[in-house]
Design an enzyme around this catalytic site. Structure first.
Site, PDB file in Angstrom:
ATOM      1  N   LYS A  93       0.834  -1.223   0.000  1.00  0.00           N
ATOM      2  CA  LYS A  93       0.000   0.000   0.000  1.00  0.00           C
ATOM      3  C   LYS A  93       0.858   1.259   0.000  1.00  0.00           C
ATOM      4  O   LYS A  93       0.751   2.116   0.877  1.00  0.00           O
ATOM      5  CB  LYS A  93      -0.989   0.001   1.159  1.00  0.00           C
ATOM      6  CG  LYS A  93      -1.991  -1.150   1.076  1.00  0.00           C
ATOM      7  CD  LYS A  93      -3.089  -1.062   2.119  1.00  0.00           C
ATOM      8  CE  LYS A  93      -4.078  -2.195   2.013  1.00  0.00           C
ATOM      9  NZ  LYS A  93      -3.568  -3.509   2.473  1.00  0.00           N
TER      10      LYS A  93
HETATM   11  O1  S5P Z   1      -9.547  -2.955   1.777  1.00  0.00           O
HETATM   12  C1  S5P Z   1      -8.743  -3.851   2.025  1.00  0.00           C
HETATM   13  C2  S5P Z   1      -7.578  -4.027   1.272  1.00  0.00           C
HETATM   14  C3  S5P Z   1      -6.737  -5.088   1.556  1.00  0.00           C
HETATM   15  S1  S5P Z   1      -5.430  -5.363   0.484  1.00  0.00           S
HETATM   16  N1  S5P Z   1      -8.997  -4.744   3.022  1.00  0.00           N
HETATM   17  C4  S5P Z   1      -8.163  -5.782   3.323  1.00  0.00           C
HETATM   18  O2  S5P Z   1      -8.484  -6.563   4.232  1.00  0.00           O
HETATM   19  N2  S5P Z   1      -6.982  -5.946   2.619  1.00  0.00           N
HETATM   20  C5  S5P Z   1      -6.018  -7.032   2.954  1.00  0.00           C
HETATM   21  O3  S5P Z   1      -6.650  -8.290   2.771  1.00  0.00           O
HETATM   22  C6  S5P Z   1      -5.515  -7.004   4.390  1.00  0.00           C
HETATM   23  O4  S5P Z   1      -4.293  -6.288   4.446  1.00  0.00           O
HETATM   24  C7  S5P Z   1      -5.343  -8.486   4.731  1.00  0.00           C
HETATM   25  O5  S5P Z   1      -4.036  -8.912   4.400  1.00  0.00           O
HETATM   26  C8  S5P Z   1      -6.325  -9.215   3.830  1.00  0.00           C
HETATM   27  C9  S5P Z   1      -7.611  -9.660   4.480  1.00  0.00           C
HETATM   28  O6  S5P Z   1      -7.384 -10.651   5.429  1.00  0.00           O
HETATM   29  P1  S5P Z   1      -8.590 -11.448   6.165  1.00  0.00           P
HETATM   30  O7  S5P Z   1      -7.904 -12.227   7.228  1.00  0.00           O
HETATM   31  O8  S5P Z   1      -9.526 -10.414   6.721  1.00  0.00           O
HETATM   32  O9  S5P Z   1      -9.236 -12.302   5.105  1.00  0.00           O
END
Ligand code: S5P
Length: 264
Positions: A93
């Site tokens: 990011k």
């Molecule tokens: O808006 C966003 C963008 C990203 S890249 N929301 C997110 O959650 N992410 C990323 O996606 C976040 O940095 C994490 O690595 C992943 C989601 O992880 P989870 O465990 O919630 O599925």
């Protein structure tokens, strides 16, 4: 199945080599899953990739959250990812001005040398994409930038107007692979897909087979719905890496995502 057949217009309109590479890998693996490998030890990461590597198309990392990071161990991780034919996506990011973002592709982590994809906010203006692309070029490498057009977390400040502006700039930019869209809200994704058109990709975090609220403001939508609404890749973290049997669950996400693409 041929990538051109599975991906249709997305394949024929693709400009960036990395876009086609992703679509080919996704077809070979019959999976649109990008694993968000948010584990904080190198051993934990290596185990995880070893288990789920066959069922995913891309590996998303946060290189700066690993407690025992070393270049040597990271090189091993990248080699393992390559053995599994995975695209390596550093979710850094980036947000600074072009020349600083370019410099931040180097440094101790040297992201430009091993990443195929990185994320960036467009808050500082369009030159950030050129900065990131020139960092890859200096290493004779190809890469693609995903711009944050939406976020999955509640209360985020990416307004409709801001999102529209990001898309307007991003679709014109050759170095842009596509956009991060919010997987937790299929209606928002549909709007985003309409604005983006058929050329660029949309990758979506905030998806989980258990929909609802996650930790600290994270929200989850259904991965099948996300792909139908226009997502080209589902980014799944805790849904896989915290599961009792990550391989079994990763396989489920792969099947759901592939079925959705074929139905789309
Ligand atoms: O808006 C966003 C963008 C990203 S890249 N929301 C997110 O959650 N992410 C990323 O996606 C976040 O940095 C994490 O690595 C992943 C989601 O992880 P989870 O465990 O919630 O599925």
């Amino acid at each position: 199945m041929q990538a051109s057949e599975a991906w249709g217009e997305r394949w024929s309109n693709a400009v960036l080599p990395m876009a086609r590479r992703y679509m080919e890998v996704a077809c070979e693996k019959q999976s649109l899953v990008c694993l968000a490998a948010d584990r904080n030890t190198m051993a934990g990461l290596m185990d995880l990739i070893g288990e789920v590597g066959p069922y995913i198309a891309a590996l998303k990392t946060h290189v700066d959250l690993v407690d025992d990071w070393s270049l040597e161990k990271w090189t091993e991780l990248c080699n393992l990812a390559q053995e599994h034919n995975l695209l390596i996506f550093e979710d850094r990011k980036f947000a600074d001005i072009g020349k600083i973002s370019k410099a931040q592709m180097g440094g101790i982590y040297d992201i430009r040398s091993w990443s195929d994809i990185v994320t960036a906010h467009l808050i500082s203006g369009p030159d950030i994409v050129d900065g990131l692309q020139s960092a890859w070029q200096e290493k004779d490498r190809e890469g693609g930038v995903l711009l944050l057009a939406q976020m999955s977390s509640r209360g985020n400040l990416l307004t409709e107007e801001y999102s529209e502006n990001v898309v307007q700039v991003g679709v014109q930019s050759d170095g842009v692979l596509g956009f991060i869209g919010n997987g937790s809200r299929p209606e928002e994704l549909k709007t985003l897909r309409m604005r983006v058109g058929e050329q660029k990709m949309i990758w979506t975090p905030g998806v989980n087979l258990n929909v609802g609220d996650g930790e600290m403001g994270q929200r989850y939508g259904d991965p099948y719905e996300a792909v139908l609404a226009g997502s080209d890749c589902i980014i799944v973290g805790s849904g896989i890496h915290r599961a009792d049997n990550p391989a079994e669950v990763a396989k489920q996400y792969a099947q759901v995502s592939w079925k959705a693409l074929i139905n789309r």
